[in-house]
Scaffold this motif. Sequence first.
Motif, PDB file in Angstrom:
ATOM      1  N   ASP A  34       0.793  -1.263  -0.009  1.00 50.58           N
ATOM      2  CA  ASP A  34      -0.020   0.029   0.023  1.00 50.58           C
ATOM      3  C   ASP A  34       1.021   1.206  -0.046  1.00 50.58           C
ATOM      4  N   LEU A  35       0.896   1.824  -1.344  1.00 45.62           N
ATOM      5  CA  LEU A  35       1.908   3.181  -1.155  1.00 45.62           C
ATOM      6  C   LEU A  35       1.563   4.200  -0.381  1.00 45.62           C
ATOM      7  N   LYS A  36       0.323   4.449  -0.107  1.00 43.88           N
ATOM      8  CA  LYS A  36      -0.192   5.523   0.797  1.00 43.88           C
ATOM      9  C   LYS A  36       0.227   5.251   2.237  1.00 43.88           C
ATOM     10  N   ARG A  37       0.687   4.040   2.708  1.00 37.68           N
ATOM     11  CA  ARG A  37       1.238   3.597   3.953  1.00 37.68           C
ATOM     12  C   ARG A  37       2.499   3.762   4.004  1.00 37.68           C
ATOM     13  N   LEU A 122      -4.024   1.899  -5.108  1.00 38.56           N
ATOM     14  CA  LEU A 122      -4.583   3.245  -5.548  1.00 38.56           C
ATOM     15  C   LEU A 122      -5.471   2.755  -6.567  1.00 38.56           C
ATOM     16  N   ASP A 123      -6.503   3.892  -7.058  1.00 39.27           N
ATOM     17  CA  ASP A 123      -7.628   3.435  -7.967  1.00 39.27           C
ATOM     18  C   ASP A 123      -7.240   3.217  -9.168  1.00 39.27           C
ATOM     19  N   THR A 136       3.912   6.772 -18.711  1.00 43.25           N
ATOM     20  CA  THR A 136       2.814   7.067 -18.532  1.00 43.25           C
ATOM     21  C   THR A 136       2.735   7.660 -17.240  1.00 43.25           C
ATOM     22  N   ARG A 137       2.235   8.815 -17.067  1.00 41.09           N
ATOM     23  CA  ARG A 137       2.049   9.581 -15.821  1.00 41.09           C
ATOM     24  C   ARG A 137       0.704  10.063 -15.315  1.00 41.09           C
ATOM     25  N   TRP A 138       0.845  10.023 -13.926  1.00 42.10           N
ATOM     26  CA  TRP A 138      -0.293  10.489 -12.935  1.00 42.10           C
ATOM     27  C   TRP A 138       0.207  11.378 -12.132  1.00 42.10           C
ATOM     28  N   ARG A 139      -0.807  12.529 -12.118  1.00 42.92           N
ATOM     29  CA  ARG A 139      -0.230  13.442 -11.064  1.00 42.92           C
ATOM     30  C   ARG A 139      -1.432  13.835 -10.153  1.00 42.92           C
ATOM     31  N   ASP A 140      -1.059  14.273  -8.841  1.00 44.54           N
ATOM     32  CA  ASP A 140      -1.791  14.707  -7.902  1.00 44.54           C
ATOM     33  C   ASP A 140      -2.982  13.671  -7.495  1.00 44.54           C
ATOM     34  N   LEU A 141      -2.340  12.548  -7.238  1.00 40.85           N
ATOM     35  CA  LEU A 141      -3.035  11.482  -6.518  1.00 40.85           C
ATOM     36  C   LEU A 141      -3.104  11.590  -5.071  1.00 40.85           C
ATOM     37  N   PRO A 142      -4.343  11.243  -4.354  1.00 41.75           N
ATOM     38  CA  PRO A 142      -4.391  11.390  -3.029  1.00 41.75           C
ATOM     39  C   PRO A 142      -3.014  10.859  -2.261  1.00 41.75           C
ATOM     40  N   VAL A 162       8.154   7.119  -7.935  1.00 38.51           N
ATOM     41  CA  VAL A 162       7.096   7.794  -7.348  1.00 38.51           C
ATOM     42  C   VAL A 162       7.641   8.939  -6.441  1.00 38.51           C
ATOM     43  N   LEU A 163       7.008  10.045  -6.761  1.00 36.02           N
ATOM     44  CA  LEU A 163       7.396  11.331  -6.217  1.00 36.02           C
ATOM     45  C   LEU A 163       6.344  11.721  -5.287  1.00 36.02           C
ATOM     46  N   ILE A 164       6.509  11.699  -3.787  1.00 38.01           N
ATOM     47  CA  ILE A 164       5.330  11.930  -2.950  1.00 38.01           C
ATOM     48  C   ILE A 164       5.269  13.532  -2.918  1.00 38.01           C
ATOM     49  N   ASN A 165       6.090  14.288  -2.931  1.00 37.03           N
ATOM     50  CA  ASN A 165       5.631  15.740  -2.651  1.00 37.03           C
ATOM     51  C   ASN A 165       6.553  16.753  -3.769  1.00 37.03           C
ATOM     52  N   ARG A 166       5.682  17.570  -4.175  1.00 35.43           N
ATOM     53  CA  ARG A 166       6.277  18.311  -5.411  1.00 35.43           C
ATOM     54  C   ARG A 166       7.417  19.321  -5.045  1.00 35.43           C
TER      55      ARG A 166
END
Length: 169
Positions: A34-37, A122-123, A136-142, A162-166
């Motif tokens: 779980d990446l968010k953890r 993630l979704d 392939t890039r996704w930005r501003d995920l929760p 994966v970059l956690i913070n801008r």
Amino acid sequence: MNSTGSKAIILSVGFLLLFGVFGRSVAQEPLLFDLKRVADRPPPDVEKILGKPSKFVDDIFRGSRGSTYPATRAAYMNGAIEVVYLEGEARYLTIWVQKLSGRYQDYSYPKDGWKLLGDLGLDRNTTADLSNQAVTRWRDLPGIYEINVFPTSEKQIWYVHVLINRIYQ
């Protein structure tokens, strides 16, 4: 027992078996993690999720804007996952998909990029901000600023950044 009772029992057992089989085939495979953890967590918390690191070294992180930060790099899961700790927390990850075992080595690019999102908790239905032959890039995920998926020349998923913070970009 009469034949009606026997038929009811057989039907009930049949339905249980049928739903048991479908339950297994439809059930999602377990998450990679779980990446968010892991995001923005200190090493002891990340270790609870990814296991003990095989390597832990002090380094310097250079962002794409030229900024540098003192960092610690840790390798997990036999080097398949590298976590960069900036200011003591997991802020940048590289996941070497081709070093992971089993099903991950067969993930094709770009099709299975969305499946990989789901494997990270993630979704899977998130729309990519960019998808071409190179990334392939996704930005501003929760809780996550940016995820980039890169292909091999054979159109498999090679690795993920994966970059956690801008601010560390």
